[in-house]
Write a protein that holds these residues in place. Structure first.
Motif, PDB file in Angstrom:
ATOM      1  N   VAL A  44       0.849  -1.182   0.000  1.00 17.12           N
ATOM      2  CA  VAL A  44       0.000   0.000   0.000  1.00 17.12           C
ATOM      3  C   VAL A  44       0.887   1.235   0.000  1.00 17.12           C
ATOM      4  N   THR A  45       0.666   2.146  -0.912  1.00 15.67           N
ATOM      5  CA  THR A  45       1.405   3.403  -0.946  1.00 15.67           C
ATOM      6  C   THR A  45       0.417   4.546  -0.901  1.00 15.67           C
ATOM      7  N   VAL A  46       0.916   5.736  -0.636  1.00 12.60           N
ATOM      8  CA  VAL A  46       0.081   6.924  -0.577  1.00 12.60           C
ATOM      9  C   VAL A  46       0.572   7.913  -1.615  1.00 12.60           C
ATOM     10  N   VAL A  47      -0.306   8.337  -2.505  1.00 10.79           N
ATOM     11  CA  VAL A  47       0.018   9.328  -3.519  1.00 10.79           C
ATOM     12  C   VAL A  47      -0.914  10.520  -3.334  1.00 10.79           C
ATOM     13  N   GLU A  48      -0.348  11.607  -2.829  1.00 11.61           N
ATOM     14  CA  GLU A  48      -1.102  12.842  -2.619  1.00 11.61           C
ATOM     15  C   GLU A  48      -2.398  12.573  -1.844  1.00 11.61           C
ATOM     16  N   GLY A  49      -2.265  11.823  -0.748  1.00  9.58           N
ATOM     17  CA  GLY A  49      -3.404  11.608   0.134  1.00  9.58           C
ATOM     18  C   GLY A  49      -4.322  10.477  -0.282  1.00  9.58           C
ATOM     19  N   GLU A  50      -4.081   9.838  -1.435  1.00 12.57           N
ATOM     20  CA  GLU A  50      -4.935   8.753  -1.879  1.00 12.57           C
ATOM     21  C   GLU A  50      -4.223   7.427  -1.684  1.00 12.57           C
ATOM     22  N   THR A  51      -4.945   6.448  -1.161  1.00 14.92           N
ATOM     23  CA  THR A  51      -4.376   5.127  -0.959  1.00 14.92           C
ATOM     24  C   THR A  51      -4.475   4.340  -2.253  1.00 14.92           C
ATOM     25  N   VAL A  52      -3.335   3.802  -2.705  1.00 13.25           N
ATOM     26  CA  VAL A  52      -3.297   3.074  -3.962  1.00 13.25           C
ATOM     27  C   VAL A  52      -2.658   1.711  -3.717  1.00 13.25           C
ATOM     28  N   LYS A  53      -3.327   0.631  -4.127  1.00 14.32           N
ATOM     29  CA  LYS A  53      -2.760  -0.701  -3.987  1.00 14.32           C
ATOM     30  C   LYS A  53      -1.914  -1.013  -5.216  1.00 14.32           C
ATOM     31  N   GLU A  54      -0.810  -1.692  -4.986  1.00 17.60           N
ATOM     32  CA  GLU A  54       0.052  -2.064  -6.093  1.00 17.60           C
ATOM     33  C   GLU A  54       0.598  -3.460  -5.848  1.00 17.60           C
ATOM     34  N   ASN A  55       1.080  -4.110  -6.874  1.00 14.07           N
ATOM     35  CA  ASN A  55       1.638  -5.437  -6.740  1.00 14.07           C
ATOM     36  C   ASN A  55       2.868  -5.393  -5.840  1.00 14.07           C
ATOM     37  N   LYS A  56       3.002  -6.378  -5.017  1.00  7.89           N
ATOM     38  CA  LYS A  56       4.044  -6.396  -3.999  1.00  7.89           C
ATOM     39  C   LYS A  56       5.289  -7.113  -4.529  1.00  7.89           C
ATOM     40  N   GLN A  57       6.428  -6.428  -4.509  1.00  6.89           N
ATOM     41  CA  GLN A  57       7.675  -7.034  -4.940  1.00  6.89           C
ATOM     42  C   GLN A  57       8.245  -7.886  -3.819  1.00  6.89           C
ATOM     43  N   TYR A  58       8.742  -9.063  -4.175  1.00  4.97           N
ATOM     44  CA  TYR A  58       9.280  -9.979  -3.177  1.00  4.97           C
ATOM     45  C   TYR A  58      10.544  -9.373  -2.568  1.00  4.97           C
ATOM     46  N   THR A  59      10.568  -9.286  -1.248  1.00  7.90           N
ATOM     47  CA  THR A  59      11.677  -8.655  -0.533  1.00  7.90           C
ATOM     48  C   THR A  59      12.227  -9.618   0.501  1.00  7.90           C
ATOM     49  N   VAL A  60      13.543  -9.777   0.519  1.00 10.29           N
ATOM     50  CA  VAL A  60      14.223 -10.650   1.470  1.00 10.29           C
ATOM     51  C   VAL A  60      15.099  -9.800   2.380  1.00 10.29           C
ATOM     52  N   ILE A  61      14.821  -9.815   3.666  1.00  8.25           N
ATOM     53  CA  ILE A  61      15.632  -9.110   4.661  1.00  8.25           C
ATOM     54  C   ILE A  61      16.750 -10.040   5.131  1.00  8.25           C
ATOM     55  N   VAL A  62      17.995  -9.544   5.121  1.00  5.44           N
ATOM     56  CA  VAL A  62      19.141 -10.345   5.556  1.00  5.44           C
ATOM     57  C   VAL A  62      19.908  -9.575   6.633  1.00  5.44           C
ATOM     58  N   PRO A  63      19.656  -9.836   7.922  1.00  5.84           N
ATOM     59  CA  PRO A  63      20.460  -9.202   8.967  1.00  5.84           C
ATOM     60  C   PRO A  63      21.904  -9.697   8.884  1.00  5.84           C
ATOM     61  N   VAL A  64      22.856  -8.770   8.846  1.00 11.87           N
ATOM     62  CA  VAL A  64      24.272  -9.136   8.748  1.00 11.87           C
ATOM     63  C   VAL A  64      25.005  -8.581   9.969  1.00 11.87           C
ATOM     64  N   SER A  65      25.766  -9.451  10.611  1.00  7.35           N
ATOM     65  CA  SER A  65      26.546  -9.022  11.777  1.00  7.35           C
ATOM     66  C   SER A  65      27.877  -9.745  11.877  1.00  7.35           C
ATOM     67  N   ASN A  66      27.986 -10.882  11.187  1.00  9.60           N
ATOM     68  CA  ASN A  66      29.199 -11.692  11.265  1.00  9.60           C
ATOM     69  C   ASN A  66      29.816 -11.808   9.868  1.00  9.60           C
ATOM     70  N   PRO A  67      31.011 -11.255   9.653  1.00  5.99           N
ATOM     71  CA  PRO A  67      31.637 -11.330   8.321  1.00  5.99           C
ATOM     72  C   PRO A  67      31.867 -12.753   7.838  1.00  5.99           C
ATOM     73  N   GLU A  68      32.017 -13.717   8.764  1.00  2.00           N
ATOM     74  CA  GLU A  68      32.302 -15.092   8.375  1.00  2.00           C
ATOM     75  C   GLU A  68      31.095 -15.785   7.747  1.00  2.00           C
ATOM     76  N   THR A  69      29.895 -15.412   8.164  1.00  2.00           N
ATOM     77  CA  THR A  69      28.685 -16.053   7.638  1.00  2.00           C
ATOM     78  C   THR A  69      27.958 -15.173   6.626  1.00  2.00           C
ATOM     79  N   GLU A  70      28.424 -13.958   6.418  1.00  2.00           N
ATOM     80  CA  GLU A  70      27.707 -13.007   5.572  1.00  2.00           C
ATOM     81  C   GLU A  70      27.564 -13.511   4.140  1.00  2.00           C
ATOM     82  N   ARG A  71      28.623 -14.071   3.577  1.00  2.00           N
ATOM     83  CA  ARG A  71      28.591 -14.468   2.172  1.00  2.00           C
ATOM     84  C   ARG A  71      27.544 -15.556   1.912  1.00  2.00           C
TER      85      ARG A  71
END
Length: 706
Positions: free
Chosen positions: A404-431
């Motif tokens: 859901v996004t907002v364009v000038e006060g109007e709510t507009v539904k749009e197709n959702k792009q697949y998003t992968v969150i990758v928390p990184v904290s250890n350089p050894e396992t990051e790759r």
């Protein structure tokens, strides 16, 4: 000088220390014997009580206080665990089934009481003990993914009606037993109860929302407010002449919406379930007179027949109530049996009301013993039947989420792009983490969001904070460069938060993520690694699936992906969809492994194989999979014998919370500890979370309290 025995006898802290030892050790020992931990607590009460070693005295002030707190806490948690959202979906049918499963057992129980010579007051109270139920099998239907089935939802909602009705009958019976109870006093009691209930349900709800709004993140004060609500409601119930457990249950319902599924509720339930409620069950064991019980059973006295009548009457009446609901609401037989098994266990309200009636002198010791046997039988039988009959119940299909996004006060539904969150904290396992996320992102034409969390400081110019920023920037730079090499778009995100786990969950929600990929370092000690740490909290709070990974090699070197399947449901094969996302480049083979009982017939094995193939084909349309079914008595051993060192094993874990923290199945826990290959544990959210207008603004940085 006083002897040691005299000191131990007089010192009130001694029984408390004994209780702590019992609570810590006895349930663990009984669970290893494949017996419920609650049974162990009852047995401990018998052994340590007046009919055993005599170390605990039921008349001691310490025991009375702790047992009373456990009693009200038990009913408070019962009210707190009622799913108000589920109830609202089917409140009318829940009211209908709640009426059936309350009235029919009430009549049966009253008849049982009259047959065995109890007066009308005691007989009706016995009937009310039949009327309530405890949703012990809820984790089972949650694991099977059938919570959204209407019959299951109706049964969950009916809990409110049965528990409230049973407690109302208890209040009236206690009032009548007190003597000099006229019709005027009855109406006065009912009127007072209605006014009191309204004050608790609406007053505490309003006060809780206002207090939580103003207290912000002060979880300690919020926890104290909830405890204050519990004990004020209990005292208020006694002031109007009803039992304190009525007030405790109403207090649980009142703060239910306020607490939601947050950390404060976790702490409230945790304190009760690890301390006060177990003490209540130990105290119940102190009341059991084992010699008299054995004598009555061996001689087939009236107490034996009373126990049989109570158990058979409860099981039969609950079955009849579910049968009525089947005909009225046109459920099928599978749904009817599920409703019956879910409403069968008698634990929380039943035990609490029984103890109150016994202490008041309305119920005899024979009834107390009969109810304890009833609890053991139904608490075992109900979940077993649910696990058998609830498999494959139809559920409503959920619609794909949209952003859901907002364009000038109007709510507009749009197709959702697949998003992968990758928390990184250890350089050894990051790759390896980025490589796995890239496989998923390429398959879905999605993006990766490498996330670096910096722990907030009071002073934003603190040197430690600057060093953490530099470390985070370096990790994100490496992650972005690696993503480009793998041909995947990356949007690095550096975030400041007071809590690392909550920061991951919040960033995932703000970016409307579809998946979180996290690292998990060591091969052994899963519970030590997960319970009470960052992974535990993220698994519990995240809105989307969480892939907890232990990668011993690059994902590109995977030769085979092994997916153990525990049941033939669409929810159980969801890891197959995740496995298909990892199939890229080297085209590893996907093997679906199902372990069945050795006594399973060849025809049943063939049917299971065809059903697994049919379900998997929905996720793997190319047919790049094979199905393997192994007859074996030990599921863990069968899987271990099948695994190769170059395999990647994907384990599914439906998230649920217990007193011990995050609960995963015994099979998943043992496998994660023993497997020597790469492992992914796919934690699924408890329920689908639809996009709401609250998600309409996407920001790179959002402060914690906004």
């Amino acid at each position: 000088m006083e002897s040691i025995t005299e000191v131990l006898t007089k010192e009130p802290i001694v029984p408390f220390a004994i209780l702590l030892v019992v609570i810590l050790t006895v349930p663990i020992l009984f669970e290893r014997l494949k017996l419920p931990g609650l049974v162990g607590l009852l047995v401990a009460g018998v052994v340590l009580g007046p009919n055993g070693l005599g170390l605990l005295n039921k008349e001691a002030e310490t025991m009375k206080l702790l047992s009373d707190i456990g009693l009200v806490y038990l009913m408070f948690v019962a009210g707190l665990e009622v799913d108000i959202q589920q109830f609202r979906k089917t409140k009318h049918r829940s009211a209908g089934f709640g009426t059936f499963t309350f009235i029919v057992p009430l009549i049966f129980g009253t008849i049982v009481g009259r047959i065995f010579g109890f007066d009308w007051n005691a007989s009706i109270l016995i009937g009310s003990l039949f009327a309530s139920h405890t949703l012990l099998a809820y984790p089972i239907v949650s694991r099977l993914g059938v919570v959204n089935n209407e019959a299951v939802t109706v049964t969950i909602g009916a809990t409110i009606f049965t528990d409230v009705g049973a407690l109302l009958v208890l209040a009236i019976c206690i009032g009548i037993h007190a003597g000099d109870f006229t019709a005027f006093k009855l109406f006065t009691l009912l009127g007072s109860l209605v006014i009191y209930s309204a004050l608790v349900l609406f007053g505490f709800d309003w006060a809780g929302k206002e207090f939580f709004k103003r207290s912000g993140d002060q979880e300690g004060n919020q926890f104290l407010f909830v405890l204050l609500a519990l004990f004020l409601a209990s005292v208020g119930a006694q002031l109007i002449g009803v039992e304190k457990i009525v007030g405790a249950f109403l207090a649980g319902l009142a703060v239910n919406d306020v607490l939601g599924e947050g950390q404060v509720k976790e702490k409230v339930v945790f304190v009760g379930s690890v301390l006060f409620i177990p003490i209540f069950f130990v105290d119940m064991g102190l009341l059991i007179n084992v010699p008299n019980f054995i004598k009555s059973v061996s001689s087939f006295s009236s107490a034996t027949w009373l126990t049989l009548a109570v158990v058979v009457g409860l099981i039969g009446s609950k079955f009849l109530a579910a049968l009525l609901a089947k005909f009225v609401y046109r459920y099928n037989w599978q749904e009817m049996l599920t409703m019956w098994s879910l409403s069968l266990p008698q634990v929380a309200a039943t035990l609490a009301a029984t103890l109150v009636g016994y202490r008041a002198g309305i119920l005899s010791e024979a009834v107390l013993n009969s109810v304890l046997v009833l609890m053991l039988v139904t608490a075992t039988l109900g979940p077993v039947i649910t696990a058998k009959v609830a498999v494959g119940l139809p559920v409503a299909e959920t619609t794909p989420a949209t952003s859901v996004t907002v364009v000038e006060g109007e709510t507009v539904k749009e197709n959702k792009q697949y998003t992968v969150i990758v928390p990184v904290s250890n350089p050894e396992t990051e790759r390896n983490l980025i490589e796995m996320a890239a496989l998923v992102a390429r398959h879905t034409a999605g993006t990766i969001v490498p996330l670096s969390l910096v722990k907030a400081h009071v002073n934003m110019d603190a040197p430690d904070l600057e060093m953490s920023f530099q470390k985070g920037d370096k990790l994100l730079t490496n992650a972005t460069q690696l993503s480009r090499e793998l041909g995947v778009e990356a949007e690095p995100l550096l975030r400041i938060d007071d809590d690392i786990a909550q920061g991951i969950s919040r960033a995932s929600r703000e970016n409307n993520a579809n998946l979180i990929v996290m690292g998990w370092g060591q091969r052994t000690g899963l519970r030590a690694r997960m319970f009470g740490n960052v992974i535990d909290s993220v698994l519990w709070s995240a809105h989307c699936p969480v892939a907890v990974t232990r990668l011993l090699d690059s994902p590109s070197n995977i030769k085979r992906i092994l997916v153990p399947i525990d049941s033939l449901t669409s929810q159980a094969v969801r890891p197959v969809q995740f496995a298909q996302m990892l199939v890229d480049g080297n085209q590893p083979n996907i093997t679906l492994l199902h372990v069945c009982d050795r006594r399973t017939t060849p025809a049943k094995v063939a049917w299971n194989r065809s059903q697994l193939s049919l379900l998997a084909s929905k996720w793997v349309p190319e047919g790049n999979f094979e199905v393997e079914i192994i007859p074996h008595d030990d599921i863990t051993r069968a899987i271990m014998n099948t695994v190769q060192p170059s395999d990647l094993v994907i384990l599914r874990s439906q998230r649920q919370r217990t007193a011990a923290g995050l609960a995963i199945s015994d099979v998943t826990a043992r496998l994660a500890q023993q497997l020597t290959c790469s492992v992914v544990m796919l934690g699924e959210p408890q329920r689908a979370v639809a996009s709401t207008p609250a998600n309409k603004e996407r920001r790179r940085f959002i402060p914690k309290n906004v």
